[in-house]
Motif scaffolding. Sequence first.
Motif, short mmCIF file in Angstrom:
data_model
loop_
_atom_site.label_atom_id
_atom_site.label_comp_id
_atom_site.label_asym_id
_atom_site.label_seq_id
_atom_site.Cartn_x
_atom_site.Cartn_y
_atom_site.Cartn_z
N LEU A 59 6.18 5.48 5.39
CA LEU A 59 5.10 5.38 6.35
C LEU A 59 3.95 4.58 5.74
CD1 LEU A 59 4.89 8.94 7.99
CD2 LEU A 59 6.10 6.90 8.80
N GLU A 60 3.48 3.61 6.50
CA GLU A 60 2.39 2.77 6.01
C GLU A 60 1.12 3.61 5.84
OE1 GLU A 60 -0.18 -1.21 7.30
OE2 GLU A 60 1.58 -0.58 8.46
N ASN A 61 0.43 3.42 4.73
CA ASN A 61 -0.86 4.06 4.52
C ASN A 61 -1.67 3.16 3.58
OD1 ASN A 61 -0.71 5.54 1.56
ND2 ASN A 61 1.29 5.48 2.57
N CYS A 76 -0.37 6.15 8.70
CA CYS A 76 0.26 5.73 9.95
C CYS A 76 1.58 6.46 10.17
CB CYS A 76 0.52 4.22 9.93
SG CYS A 76 -0.97 3.22 9.72
N ASN A 77 1.85 6.74 11.40
CA ASN A 77 3.14 7.30 11.80
C ASN A 77 4.05 6.15 12.23
OD1 ASN A 77 5.11 9.16 12.38
ND2 ASN A 77 4.03 10.15 14.05
N GLU A 78 5.31 6.43 12.45
CA GLU A 78 6.20 5.43 13.04
C GLU A 78 6.78 6.02 14.31
OE1 GLU A 78 10.49 3.65 12.05
OE2 GLU A 78 8.93 2.85 10.72
N LYS A 79 6.52 5.37 15.43
CA LYS A 79 6.99 5.86 16.72
C LYS A 79 7.82 4.79 17.42
CE LYS A 79 3.48 9.35 17.72
NZ LYS A 79 2.63 9.94 18.78
N TYR A 94 6.15 1.04 16.75
CA TYR A 94 4.73 0.84 16.44
C TYR A 94 4.25 1.90 15.47
CZ TYR A 94 4.08 4.41 20.09
OH TYR A 94 4.14 5.56 20.84
N GLN A 95 3.12 1.63 14.82
CA GLN A 95 2.61 2.49 13.75
C GLN A 95 1.15 2.90 14.02
OE1 GLN A 95 4.09 -0.63 12.82
NE2 GLN A 95 6.09 0.31 12.45
N GLY A 97 -2.23 5.08 13.58
CA GLY A 97 -2.77 5.70 12.36
C GLY A 97 -3.85 6.72 12.63
N SER A 118 -1.75 10.13 16.95
CA SER A 118 -0.79 9.42 16.09
C SER A 118 0.27 10.37 15.57
CB SER A 118 -1.53 8.78 14.91
OG SER A 118 -2.53 7.90 15.36
#
Length: 338
Positions: A59-61, A76-79, A94-95, A97, A118
């Motif tokens: 997960l992007e952070n 950020c989450n991933e959905k 999409y991500q 946050g 998010s």
Amino acid sequence: PMAVFQLYKLLFNRSREGNMFATMDKETAYNKAQELLEDMLTGALPITKEKRDKSVVKLENYIEKKRDGITIMVVCNEKNHRYKEKMTEQELVYQPGCRVIIDNRQGVAQIAIEKSQSFDGKTDTVRDKVEEALNKLFDKHQLTVEIRAKRRPGTFWEAVEEQTRMDDRIESVTYEFPDTDEIGPVDVPPSAVEILSLFKQMNDMMNAPRGTYTWFSSKEKAVKLDRTREDLCALVGMCCQNGYNIKVQFKHLGYYRFGDKILAISNLNDETLNNFINGQTTIGKDVSASWELIQWLDHIKKATEDYADDEPVKKRRKRYYKQSLSGESDISYAAESL
């Protein structure tokens, strides 16, 4: 605009077993735990998510701002969103946050996590992922980390009144009454007895063992719970004392049920965050300049000093763990079922 943050505290523990790759002994590491954490908060944390197909994705952070021992991080989450474009099935990944504020000033170690869609408003989900990532990093220092929610006991009326003082509108109130021969204590206002009697009559007419009654707000008028109304207060009291269910739905907080444990939350306006991120200061009456965000964090620390830690939930250990690893009105209370 305001964001709602749930408040947590960060606790460091010594591992029960050593690590052959440790760069220092665990006692030294424990005494330097906050310094080690500060060094870790310079880039992305190893935050992951297990998807439905059991695959694991990163997960992007990233760090949005770091200043004076305070770090503002975006996690950020991933959905996935499936949709149809003409005759073709498409999938959008999409991500979104949310912000995590880590107050790592000496002797503080508190965390505020934004209640964001998010992560479907579940701050504990973000907490679990950040805690897991930090434990991956602290393992080599023979330390573990726990992030526990700040909470304290509170009555039904304390929870409702504090939340409404935060301008969190009541969307609905639900009562559930069992079918009993006893209407209630005789020392209550006649109007409250009349209400209970009416509920019982409706249960009897429907041949129902119990009845649930809900009052909803409209766009123009919000449902109001007023402790100064003697009959309403008595009605709520009878629910709380006799085990009847009473549930209040807030616009931002969600559902609060009598008997739920009370978790500390607080509002934070966007301007205060943006000023801290963009470098603007607010000059007070004294000579020194201070950050409004630091003032907010200081207030939270003082207001929650007598709060207990939330009991830690035992989680399934990940592979990287060793088996032995071990009051002011802007502070409000969120409800989480026991």
